[in-house]
Design a protein around this motif. Sequence first.
Motif, PDB file in Angstrom:
ATOM      1  N   ASP A   1      51.806 -39.994  -2.504  1.00 51.63           N
ATOM      2  CA  ASP A   1      50.680 -40.474  -3.312  1.00 51.63           C
ATOM      3  C   ASP A   1      50.314 -39.412  -4.343  1.00 51.63           C
ATOM      4  O   ASP A   1      50.059 -38.255  -3.987  1.00 51.63           O
ATOM      5  CB  ASP A   1      49.480 -40.753  -2.390  1.00 51.63           C
ATOM      6  CG  ASP A   1      48.288 -41.328  -3.145  1.00 51.63           C
ATOM      7  OD1 ASP A   1      48.466 -41.802  -4.289  1.00 51.63           O
ATOM      8  OD2 ASP A   1      47.175 -41.308  -2.582  1.00 51.63           O
TER       9      ASP A   1
ATOM     10  N   HIS B   1      41.379 -50.999  -4.504  1.00 52.91           N
ATOM     11  CA  HIS B   1      41.645 -49.567  -4.641  1.00 52.91           C
ATOM     12  C   HIS B   1      40.649 -48.761  -3.809  1.00 52.91           C
ATOM     13  O   HIS B   1      39.444 -49.042  -3.810  1.00 52.91           O
ATOM     14  CB  HIS B   1      41.531 -49.146  -6.117  1.00 52.91           C
ATOM     15  CG  HIS B   1      41.445 -47.668  -6.317  1.00 52.91           C
ATOM     16  ND1 HIS B   1      40.308 -47.045  -6.778  1.00 52.91           N
ATOM     17  CD2 HIS B   1      42.348 -46.696  -6.078  1.00 52.91           C
ATOM     18  CE1 HIS B   1      40.524 -45.746  -6.827  1.00 52.91           C
ATOM     19  NE2 HIS B   1      41.754 -45.500  -6.414  1.00 52.91           N
ATOM     20  N   ILE B   2      41.160 -47.759  -3.090  1.00 56.87           N
ATOM     21  CA  ILE B   2      40.296 -46.933  -2.245  1.00 56.87           C
ATOM     22  C   ILE B   2      40.001 -45.641  -3.012  1.00 56.87           C
ATOM     23  O   ILE B   2      40.920 -44.857  -3.284  1.00 56.87           O
ATOM     24  CB  ILE B   2      40.999 -46.622  -0.899  1.00 56.87           C
ATOM     25  CG1 ILE B   2      41.362 -47.926  -0.183  1.00 56.87           C
ATOM     26  CG2 ILE B   2      40.126 -45.742  -0.025  1.00 56.87           C
ATOM     27  CD1 ILE B   2      42.404 -47.764   0.910  1.00 56.87           C
TER      28      ILE B   2
ATOM     29  N   GLU C   1      47.324 -43.796 -10.688  1.00 59.41           N
ATOM     30  CA  GLU C   1      47.919 -43.447  -9.387  1.00 59.41           C
ATOM     31  C   GLU C   1      49.369 -43.923  -9.321  1.00 59.41           C
ATOM     32  O   GLU C   1      49.714 -44.969  -9.859  1.00 59.41           O
ATOM     33  CB  GLU C   1      47.078 -44.117  -8.288  1.00 59.41           C
ATOM     34  CG  GLU C   1      47.519 -43.796  -6.873  1.00 59.41           C
ATOM     35  CD  GLU C   1      46.425 -44.127  -5.838  1.00 59.41           C
ATOM     36  OE1 GLU C   1      45.351 -44.640  -6.231  1.00 59.41           O
ATOM     37  OE2 GLU C   1      46.662 -43.871  -4.647  1.00 59.41           O
TER      38      GLU C   1
ATOM     39  N   ALA D   1      40.526 -36.317   1.808  1.00 57.34           N
ATOM     40  CA  ALA D   1      40.765 -37.726   1.468  1.00 57.34           C
ATOM     41  C   ALA D   1      40.582 -38.624   2.680  1.00 57.34           C
ATOM     42  O   ALA D   1      40.488 -38.146   3.823  1.00 57.34           O
ATOM     43  CB  ALA D   1      42.185 -37.880   0.927  1.00 57.34           C
ATOM     44  N   CYS D   2      40.554 -39.940   2.429  1.00 56.10           N
ATOM     45  CA  CYS D   2      40.425 -40.887   3.540  1.00 56.10           C
ATOM     46  C   CYS D   2      41.604 -40.691   4.494  1.00 56.10           C
ATOM     47  O   CYS D   2      42.736 -40.457   4.067  1.00 56.10           O
ATOM     48  CB  CYS D   2      40.336 -42.334   3.085  1.00 56.10           C
ATOM     49  SG  CYS D   2      41.067 -42.656   1.504  1.00 56.10           S
TER      50      CYS D   2
ATOM     51  N   CYS E   1      39.077 -42.220  -3.099  1.00 56.28           N
ATOM     52  CA  CYS E   1      38.872 -41.001  -2.307  1.00 56.28           C
ATOM     53  C   CYS E   1      38.199 -39.953  -3.176  1.00 56.28           C
ATOM     54  O   CYS E   1      37.454 -39.110  -2.697  1.00 56.28           O
ATOM     55  CB  CYS E   1      40.197 -40.466  -1.792  1.00 56.28           C
ATOM     56  SG  CYS E   1      40.950 -41.530  -0.559  1.00 56.28           S
TER      57      CYS E   1
ATOM     58  N   ASP F   1      47.644 -38.795  -7.615  1.00 56.63           N
ATOM     59  CA  ASP F   1      46.485 -39.304  -8.350  1.00 56.63           C
ATOM     60  C   ASP F   1      46.248 -38.432  -9.572  1.00 56.63           C
ATOM     61  O   ASP F   1      46.472 -37.214  -9.525  1.00 56.63           O
ATOM     62  CB  ASP F   1      45.226 -39.232  -7.470  1.00 56.63           C
ATOM     63  CG  ASP F   1      45.257 -40.234  -6.355  1.00 56.63           C
ATOM     64  OD1 ASP F   1      44.623 -41.278  -6.473  1.00 56.63           O
ATOM     65  OD2 ASP F   1      45.946 -39.959  -5.359  1.00 56.63           O
TER      66      ASP F   1
ATOM     67  N   ILE G   1      44.513 -45.576   6.338  1.00 58.43           N
ATOM     68  CA  ILE G   1      44.564 -46.702   5.399  1.00 58.43           C
ATOM     69  C   ILE G   1      45.374 -47.827   6.054  1.00 58.43           C
ATOM     70  O   ILE G   1      46.544 -47.632   6.389  1.00 58.43           O
ATOM     71  CB  ILE G   1      45.230 -46.285   4.059  1.00 58.43           C
ATOM     72  CG1 ILE G   1      44.426 -45.147   3.387  1.00 58.43           C
ATOM     73  CG2 ILE G   1      45.361 -47.480   3.131  1.00 58.43           C
ATOM     74  CD1 ILE G   1      45.035 -44.620   2.097  1.00 58.43           C
TER      75      ILE G   1
ATOM     76  N   GLY H   1      44.420 -51.160  -0.476  1.00 54.13           N
ATOM     77  CA  GLY H   1      44.478 -50.135  -1.517  1.00 54.13           C
ATOM     78  C   GLY H   1      45.884 -49.990  -2.095  1.00 54.13           C
ATOM     79  O   GLY H   1      46.786 -50.789  -1.800  1.00 54.13           O
ATOM     80  N   VAL H   2      46.047 -48.972  -2.915  1.00 57.05           N
ATOM     81  CA  VAL H   2      47.337 -48.774  -3.588  1.00 57.05           C
ATOM     82  C   VAL H   2      48.379 -48.298  -2.571  1.00 57.05           C
ATOM     83  O   VAL H   2      49.514 -48.791  -2.534  1.00 57.05           O
ATOM     84  CB  VAL H   2      47.187 -47.764  -4.753  1.00 57.05           C
ATOM     85  CG1 VAL H   2      48.502 -47.644  -5.507  1.00 57.05           C
ATOM     86  CG2 VAL H   2      46.074 -48.184  -5.715  1.00 57.05           C
ATOM     87  N   CYS H   3      47.970 -47.365  -1.717  1.00 60.06           N
ATOM     88  CA  CYS H   3      48.909 -46.829  -0.719  1.00 60.06           C
ATOM     89  C   CYS H   3      49.333 -47.894   0.277  1.00 60.06           C
ATOM     90  O   CYS H   3      50.519 -48.043   0.591  1.00 60.06           O
ATOM     91  CB  CYS H   3      48.271 -45.658   0.029  1.00 60.06           C
ATOM     92  SG  CYS H   3      48.040 -44.198  -0.987  1.00 60.06           S
ATOM     93  N   GLY H   4      48.348 -48.654   0.773  1.00 57.93           N
ATOM     94  CA  GLY H   4      48.641 -49.690   1.757  1.00 57.93           C
ATOM     95  C   GLY H   4      49.513 -50.801   1.187  1.00 57.93           C
ATOM     96  O   GLY H   4      50.325 -51.390   1.894  1.00 57.93           O
TER      97      GLY H   4
ATOM     98  N   TYR I   1      50.925 -39.858   2.930  1.00 55.25           N
ATOM     99  CA  TYR I   1      50.371 -40.603   4.057  1.00 55.25           C
ATOM    100  C   TYR I   1      51.564 -40.955   4.937  1.00 55.25           C
ATOM    101  O   TYR I   1      52.607 -41.388   4.434  1.00 55.25           O
ATOM    102  CB  TYR I   1      49.643 -41.862   3.591  1.00 55.25           C
ATOM    103  CG  TYR I   1      48.228 -41.574   3.134  1.00 55.25           C
ATOM    104  CD1 TYR I   1      47.175 -41.595   4.039  1.00 55.25           C
ATOM    105  CD2 TYR I   1      47.964 -41.251   1.819  1.00 55.25           C
ATOM    106  CE1 TYR I   1      45.882 -41.310   3.631  1.00 55.25           C
ATOM    107  CE2 TYR I   1      46.666 -40.953   1.402  1.00 55.25           C
ATOM    108  CZ  TYR I   1      45.634 -40.982   2.322  1.00 55.25           C
ATOM    109  OH  TYR I   1      44.351 -40.697   1.921  1.00 55.25           O
TER     110      TYR I   1
ATOM    111  N   TRP J   1      45.300 -35.038  -7.071  1.00 54.41           N
ATOM    112  CA  TRP J   1      45.665 -35.172  -5.653  1.00 54.41           C
ATOM    113  C   TRP J   1      47.170 -35.390  -5.579  1.00 54.41           C
ATOM    114  O   TRP J   1      47.745 -36.126  -6.402  1.00 54.41           O
ATOM    115  CB  TRP J   1      44.946 -36.376  -5.022  1.00 54.41           C
ATOM    116  CG  TRP J   1      44.772 -36.303  -3.542  1.00 54.41           C
ATOM    117  CD1 TRP J   1      43.708 -35.756  -2.879  1.00 54.41           C
ATOM    118  CD2 TRP J   1      45.668 -36.802  -2.531  1.00 54.41           C
ATOM    119  NE1 TRP J   1      43.894 -35.877  -1.519  1.00 54.41           N
ATOM    120  CE2 TRP J   1      45.088 -36.514  -1.272  1.00 54.41           C
ATOM    121  CE3 TRP J   1      46.899 -37.448  -2.560  1.00 54.41           C
ATOM    122  CZ2 TRP J   1      45.695 -36.863  -0.061  1.00 54.41           C
ATOM    123  CZ3 TRP J   1      47.505 -37.792  -1.356  1.00 54.41           C
ATOM    124  CH2 TRP J   1      46.899 -37.501  -0.126  1.00 54.41           C
TER     125      TRP J   1
HETATM  126  N1  SME Z   1      43.516 -44.299  -3.800  1.00 50.19           N
HETATM  127  C1  SME Z   1      44.344 -44.543  -2.663  1.00 50.19           C
HETATM  128  C2  SME Z   1      43.780 -43.874  -1.416  1.00 50.19           C
HETATM  129  C3  SME Z   1      44.319 -42.524  -1.166  1.00 50.19           C
HETATM  130  S1  SME Z   1      43.621 -41.332  -2.131  1.00 50.19           S
HETATM  131  O1  SME Z   1      43.879 -41.623  -3.541  1.00 50.19           O
HETATM  132  C4  SME Z   1      44.184 -39.845  -1.741  1.00 50.19           C
HETATM  133  C5  SME Z   1      44.545 -46.016  -2.414  1.00 50.19           C
HETATM  134  O2  SME Z   1      43.904 -46.865  -3.019  1.00 50.19           O
HETATM  135  O3  SME Z   1      45.375 -46.327  -1.586  1.00 50.19           O
END
Ligand code: SME
Length: 162
Positions: free
Chosen positions: A131, A105-106, A115, A73-74, A108, A133, A77, A82-85, A56, A52
């Motif tokens: 982002d 961790h989210i 990541e 993907a989600c 997707c 992955d 966020i 999660g990692v992005c947030g 975002y 990925w």
């Molecule tokens: N894994 C990410 C969410 C976004 S997806 O990987 C595209 C996270 O924990 O923020």
Amino acid sequence: MFAFDIDTGDKRSLYRDLLQAAEALVVDEPDAIANMANVAALLWEYLPALNWAGFYRAKPEGLVLGPFQGKAACIRIPYGKGVCGTAAQTLAVQCIADVHAFPGHIACDAASASELVVPVVRHGRLVAVIDLDSPTPGRFDAEDVAGCSLLAERIAVHIDEG
Ligand code: SME
């Protein structure tokens, strides 16, 4: 059609050439979505072992899915989740060798193992996050962090929708 001369021999040359290609694509284009789409395509095509790659976007209510390559993907966020947030809230790069060990961790895509999330900041304000992955544990290292951070810095002005 765009043709890029990207030297994939080592990471240093790869990021040098990727940066040049990204700048060439975005420099004369004012549309943020078009620019994010092309940068996501470049990252996806030239960085090995990804499942990925994309953006975002930073909205007042949280992160919202932007242009990307990979599986659906989600969409939203929350900041701090999660990692992005986490990257978005702290404005700090998150280089996570094992996403399953990251609290909150989210997932997707169940295939994701590591990541890298890089905040894109313009004049101190978060614009988006990049982002990446990978299905390979520990895929990202200091050179990826440096390369993607420089990319984020250079494209920030061209992907700012605000
Ligand atoms: N894994 C990410 C969410 C976004 S997806 O990987 C595209 C996270 O924990 O923020």
